[in-house]
Write an enzyme that holds these catalytic residues in place. Structure first.
Site, short mmCIF file in Angstrom:
data_model
loop_
_atom_site.label_atom_id
_atom_site.label_comp_id
_atom_site.label_asym_id
_atom_site.label_seq_id
_atom_site.Cartn_x
_atom_site.Cartn_y
_atom_site.Cartn_z
N ARG A 115 51.48 139.14 83.63
CA ARG A 115 51.34 137.63 82.98
C ARG A 115 51.97 137.48 81.66
NH1 ARG A 115 47.76 137.70 86.81
NH2 ARG A 115 47.17 139.77 85.92
N THR A 116 51.48 138.49 80.69
CA THR A 116 51.95 138.32 79.32
C THR A 116 53.59 138.69 79.31
OG1 THR A 116 49.87 139.28 78.60
CG2 THR A 116 51.73 139.42 77.14
N HIS A 147 44.89 141.19 71.16
CA HIS A 147 45.86 140.62 71.78
C HIS A 147 45.85 139.09 71.34
CE1 HIS A 147 48.15 139.78 75.18
NE2 HIS A 147 47.30 140.06 76.10
N LYS A 179 63.19 161.75 75.54
CA LYS A 179 64.01 162.97 75.12
C LYS A 179 63.72 163.48 73.58
CE LYS A 179 68.54 161.13 76.16
NZ LYS A 179 69.89 160.56 75.78
N ARG A 201 53.84 145.66 73.45
CA ARG A 201 52.59 145.89 74.02
C ARG A 201 52.62 147.30 74.08
NH1 ARG A 201 49.30 143.88 79.26
NH2 ARG A 201 49.19 142.13 77.64
#
Ligand code: ASP
Length: 361
Positions: free
Chosen positions: A89-90, A172, A118, A139
């Site tokens: 959703r986000t 959040h 890497k 996120r």
């Protein structure tokens, strides 16, 4: 508020500040956020501006001409969606928000496909992203990483805004904004978001959405907060201390049944077992008394609403989905509008949108 410059403070000093003292470093001169990292950055006037802008945008977006107008607003900017933790959703609502405003997007969702694999440091990776983009929406599973990225980029030759789309168990903020928008809209015909009881239920110890929403709610007059959870999943002391400091009425309990009839809004959450320190530890906690089904619905007041940040598991039965008080699908869609409003504000096109709304709707 006096705006402070991140280049004038070392990372060690900045990161050690209480959250409220970080805000002046994250803000633009007109009071809108530059970096969006914490719920504590939003006060009531800013929340009012943001929720009204979201409503204007959703009105404008109803017509083709309106959509075309919106798509021209930020089509000179590019945003990077950097999601190193699962999201549906986000991610999609930020992507849609960018598309609504014409912002071009790029994405990294799996660090095994980027140079981090890497051995490149996070710091070098985000500096790389900032060379190509004008905003990073990120996120991460790590608390403090979005904040550190904001500080690093503010001290680079490409100081672009960072938007926290979920940082570990901590915050959040944009989920909390959509939750507030849902509450504001749900009560706007019925006295507004004031003098209410909001009941949080579930895994409150590890749920970042609850932590952010609890902070945002303290901006509204006389909102009681009730935290219902089995003792090992009860809300953290830091949240309770901040409620005490702001004089907000609150209580903690494990008696869900008793709390339902007093609620104006119930905010359900799932068990956040991805954070288990010992494999399977959450499964040993009995959470069945914290589920919402038809029996609980019968106790819910007629005007009250049932919310959930989603994804849900078994804590809300699908039997209640059709009840008009179950607003979680609407809540999810509100995320797209409030995130569009936030991006519009960060890029400074809110006034143009407001003028268009006044002239055309
Ligand atoms: N989607 C929300 C989050 O990212 C809630 C959850 O995952 O339970 O925190």
């Amino acid at each position: 508020m006096t705006v402070k410059r991140m280049v004038d403070i070392s990372w060690e000093t900045f990161s050690a500040l209480p959250v409220e003292q970080k805000t002046p470093y994250l803000t633009q001169p007109d009071g809108t956020p530059f970096h969006t990292l914490f719920a504590q950055q939003f006060d009531l006037p800013l929340l009012d501006r943001l929720t009204s802008l979201a409503t204007e945008i959703r009105g404008i977006a109803k017509t083709r001409a309106g959509m075309e107008f919106l798509r021209e607003q930020v089509n000179h900017k590019r945003a990077m969606l950097y999601f190193s933790q699962p999201s549906s959703r986000t991610f999609l609502s930020f992507l849609s928000a960018c598309q609504i405003l014409g912002v071009q997007t790029g994405e990294v969702r799996d660090t095994s496909t980027s140079s981090e694999f890497k051995g490149e440091s996070r710091e070098d990776s985000v500096r790389t992203f900032s060379s190509y983009f004008d905003m990073i929406i990120m996120r991460t599973p790590e608390k403090g990483l979005a904040e550190n990225t904001a500080w690093v980029l503010s001290n680079s030759d490409r100081p672009i805004p960072i938007l926290n789309a979920g940082s570990g168990q901590d915050q959040h903020p944009t989920q909390a904004l959509l939750d507030i928008y849902t509450l504001v809209r749900s009560f706007e015909q019925n006295g507004g978001l004031r003098d209410r009881t909001v009941v949080f239920v579930g895994d409150l110890a590890r749920g970042r959405t609850v932590r952010s929403l609890s902070h945002l709610l303290t901006n509204y007059p006389n909102i009681r907060q009730v935290f219902i959870a089995p003792p090992p999943l009860q809300i953290g002391d830091d949240v309770l201390a901040s409620l005490r400091a702001r004089g907000v009425e609150h209580r903690c309990s494990d008696d869900f049944r008793a709390a339902i009839p007093e609620a104006d809004a119930i905010y359900m959450t799932r068990v956040q077992d991805e954070w288990d320190k010992v494999k399977g530890e959450s499964a040993r906690i009995d959470t069945t008394r914290f589920h919402f089904g038809l029996a609980q619905l019968a106790l819910l007041r007629p005007h009250a609403i049932l919310m959930h940040p989603l994804p849900r598991r078994e804590e809300i039965s699908t039997d209640v989905d059709r009840d008009p008080r179950a607003v979680y699908w609407r809540q999810m869609r509100n995320g797209m509008w409030i995130r569009t409003a936030l991006i519009a504000m960060i890029f400074g096109c809110n006034k143009r949108i407001h003028d268009y709304y006044r002239q055309n709707l």
